[in-house]
Design an enzyme around this catalytic site. Structure first.
Site, PDB file in Angstrom:
ATOM      1  N   LYS A 102       1.020  -1.195   0.019  1.00  0.00           N
ATOM      2  CA  LYS A 102      -0.444   0.466   0.085  1.00  0.00           C
ATOM      3  C   LYS A 102       1.012   0.990  -0.263  1.00  0.00           C
ATOM      4  O   LYS A 102       1.848   1.781   1.046  1.00  0.00           O
ATOM      5  CB  LYS A 102      -1.041   0.094   1.320  1.00  0.00           C
ATOM      6  CG  LYS A 102      -2.003   0.906   1.234  1.00  0.00           C
ATOM      7  CD  LYS A 102      -2.943   1.229   1.991  1.00  0.00           C
ATOM      8  CE  LYS A 102      -4.164   2.004   2.170  1.00  0.00           C
ATOM      9  NZ  LYS A 102      -3.325   3.269   1.807  1.00  0.00           N
TER      10      LYS A 102
ATOM     11  N   ARG B 222     -17.224   0.633  -1.002  1.00  0.00           N
ATOM     12  CA  ARG B 222     -16.367  -0.182  -0.045  1.00  0.00           C
ATOM     13  C   ARG B 222     -16.733  -1.784   0.989  1.00  0.00           C
ATOM     14  O   ARG B 222     -18.250  -1.483   1.337  1.00  0.00           O
ATOM     15  CB  ARG B 222     -16.685   0.619   1.683  1.00  0.00           C
ATOM     16  CG  ARG B 222     -15.372   0.616   2.094  1.00  0.00           C
ATOM     17  CD  ARG B 222     -15.360   1.772   3.062  1.00  0.00           C
ATOM     18  NE  ARG B 222     -14.997   3.295   2.449  1.00  0.00           N
ATOM     19  CZ  ARG B 222     -14.121   4.104   2.275  1.00  0.00           C
ATOM     20  NH1 ARG B 222     -12.505   3.077   2.508  1.00  0.00           N
ATOM     21  NH2 ARG B 222     -13.720   4.912   2.144  1.00  0.00           N
TER      22      ARG B 222
ATOM     23  N   ARG C 125      -9.207   9.703  -8.217  1.00  0.00           N
ATOM     24  CA  ARG C 125      -9.648   8.978  -7.015  1.00  0.00           C
ATOM     25  C   ARG C 125     -11.419   9.705  -6.852  1.00  0.00           C
ATOM     26  O   ARG C 125     -12.109   9.381  -6.778  1.00  0.00           O
ATOM     27  CB  ARG C 125      -9.581   8.930  -5.815  1.00  0.00           C
ATOM     28  CG  ARG C 125      -9.437   9.288  -4.912  1.00  0.00           C
ATOM     29  CD  ARG C 125      -9.028   9.118  -3.109  1.00  0.00           C
ATOM     30  NE  ARG C 125     -10.631   8.690  -3.340  1.00  0.00           N
ATOM     31  CZ  ARG C 125     -10.208   7.233  -2.110  1.00  0.00           C
ATOM     32  NH1 ARG C 125      -9.334   7.047  -1.132  1.00  0.00           N
ATOM     33  NH2 ARG C 125     -11.493   7.862  -1.372  1.00  0.00           N
TER      34      ARG C 125
END
Length: 551
Positions: free
Chosen positions: A248, A414, A268
């Protein structure tokens, strides 16, 4: 159709906080609209005239609107500013000023939705000599014939501050209900096109079949799949069976599109930042095929081969001038990790297949372009996953991402199919709603900030005050912004428009009747000012409660 009819809808929506009532109001209005008006209203109801991903913008500031309102009402800029302070915003000030305006235009035609929409779009195309005067002329043309309530919402729309408590979710539900289409079909169409105007029109004219035909198009960004906090590794790997585990990176997530000869880069937030990253465009052109594609990755700033802090990359991608100097001073690296489109849409294919195709088409022989550092994890090789995590931390990255290798790409949602496993505490992206001026060493600053989260109606609910993690330079910057966005000030307390987004770390979520959510945070700390995020990126009350239930 008269613009006043849409204004009446705005007023009704502003008067209720109930999501179902808002949905019904929109349903009753849109179900009988003609195609052209429906497509325009699909955007105007959100206070915009362009799809979320478009790099076009009205580009009008408060001072210009204030001048236009003064001219339209035959008063002075100072008096308009006084009215704004008294009423709380430019729209409410217009209701007061236009009710008493001294200038009247006789024999004028009423404003129509199409005329307003087209006029506002013209504003985005004006540049060059006398552009300010030409923009004011267009705004004056609208305001000179507007009623008080029309002026209220016109000015708010121009400044992109409609303030009627309607978000994309409510409009999406209204489209489904108005045209008797399953919500999931409408939701998918919105996620893939990010254009509620288009989705509205197709829903009316072609129904479910038409919406299901809408798909990815290179050049039009798709909402990114989102991650949530990971439980312990053994639990994750047992549940997923096979997981794609990758570093990440602490950078900015990119969605890179090639459509013919044109390469476009989005964040994003679906913000077009192609102009700021010419070297990334060149890398993509040289090291990926000249076929249509959409790839996802993370860009980080480096120095001497080591990653720099997030703020460095943020300043780099927001640079509008002296790009060549920035390229030299802040070198970038791209780490690609997903392939959403290659000659045709690929989001419905399992991640493992998308990754394999990505590895086939990317030439990563130069240091500036890479595939994410990755291992496939199972319950049998958990040691390899732990080793990747430790390596990632040692290389100054945030941790690892853990993704279900069997799953398709799910835009905008999500869930448990994509998880983040970090060494540091979890954070929430929260919006500043107010603050308190400091005392002692902080007497010249707003020292404590009231932060909140989005509820199901896209309204903001308070969670906590935070004042830790801020040095003097940051306090000075934030205090300036608080003054810029100030709504009210009483004693040491200040309330502001929801504009500033902070990333907040904390040790624990606790129940608290003191705040509107019913919860608060223990030991909150400001980690970052998230200039790369907008109000739609603010975390939700639902997520806060979910985290509370699983902590």
């Amino acid at each position: 159709m008269k613009y006043q009819e849409l204004v009446n809808v705005y007023s009704a929506l502003e008067e209720t906080t109930k999501r179902l009532e808002k949905t019904e109001i929109i349903v009753d209005f849109i179900k009988d609209l003609d195609e052209e008006t429906l497509e325009q209203v699909g955007l105007l109801i959100l206070g915009t005239i362009f799809p979320a991903w478009s790099d076009e913008e009205i580009g009008i500031g408060t001072k210009l609107v204030t001048k236009a309102v003064a001219d339209a009402t035959g008063t002075t800029v100072d008096k308009v500013e006084d009215a704004v302070r008294e009423e709380g915003d430019i729209g409410s000030a217009c209701v007061k000023l236009f009710s008493n305006k001294s200038q009247t235009t006789f024999f004028s035609k009423p404003l129509t939705i199409s005329f307003v929409f087209d006029s506002l779009r013209k504003l985005s195309k004006i540049s060059g000599p006398r552009s300010t005067n030409r923009k004011i002329d267009i705004i004056l043309e609208l305001l000179s014939v507007a009623s008080a309530t029309e002026a209220k919402y016109l000015t708010r729309t121009i400044l992109e501050e409609l303030r009627i408590g309607v978000g994309e979710g409510i409009v999406r539900d209204a489209i489904a209900q108005a045209f008797n289409i399953d919500k999931s079909i409408v939701e998918r169409a919105v996620m893939l096109t990010n254009d509620l105007g288009l989705v509205s029109r197709v829903a009316k004219t072609e129904g479910s079949d038409g919406l299901e035909k809408l798909n990815l198009t290179p050049g039009t960004p798709v909402k990114p799949m989102l991650a949530q906090l990971a439980p312990p590794l053994p639990e994750i790997l047992e549940e997923m069976g096979i997981a794609l585990c990758e570093t990440k990176y602490d950078g900015i997530r990119l969605q890179i599109h090639r459509n013919g000869d044109e390469i476009t880069i989005f964040t994003r937030r679906l913000e077009n930042i192609t102009h700021a990253l010419p070297e990334i465009v060149e890398l993509m052109d040289e090291h990926l095929p000249h076929d249509d594609y959409i790839v996802e990755g993370e860009v980080i700033a480096t120095r001497d081969g080591k990653p720099l802090s997030f703020q460095n990359i943020l300043h780099r991608v927001r640079r509008k001038h002296n790009i060549d100097e920035a390229i030299e001073n802040v070198p970038l690296k791209v780490y690609l990790f997903d392939l959403l489109y290659y000659k045709k849409p690929m989001i419905d294919k399992p991640l493992i297949n998308r990754r394999q195709k990505l590895e086939e088409i990317v030439d990563d022989t130069v240091d500036e372009i890479n595939l994410s550092n990755m291992v496939y994890g199972t319950s049998e090789n958990i040691n390899e996953v732990e080793s990747l995590f430790e390596l990632s931390i040692n290389q100054n990255h945030e941790g690892i991402m853990i993704k279900d290798a069997k799953e398709p790409y799910i835009p905008g949602l999500r869930g448990k199919k994509m998880l983040k496993y970090k060494a540091e505490p979890e954070t929430l992206d929260m919006v500043v709603l107010g603050g308190v001026h400091g005392i002692g060493k902080r007497e010249n600053f707003v020292g404590s900030y009231l932060v909140g989260l989005r509820d199901e109606n896209d309204e903001f609910k308070t969670v906590a005050y935070v004042g830790t993690g801020l040095d003097d330079a940051t306090l000075e910057y934030l205090t300036g912004k608080m003054e810029e966005y100030k709504l009210t000030e009483k004693g040491r307390d200040i309330t502001v428009e929801p504009k500033i987004i902070l990333e907040i770390a904390f040790s624990e979520i606790v129940e608290s009747p003191e705040y509107e959510t019913g919860y608060s945070l223990r030991f909150p700390v400001v980690k970052n000012i998230r200039k790369d995020k907008g109000l739609k990126d603010v975390d939700t009350v639902e997520r806060l409660i979910s985290m509370y239930n699983t902590q």
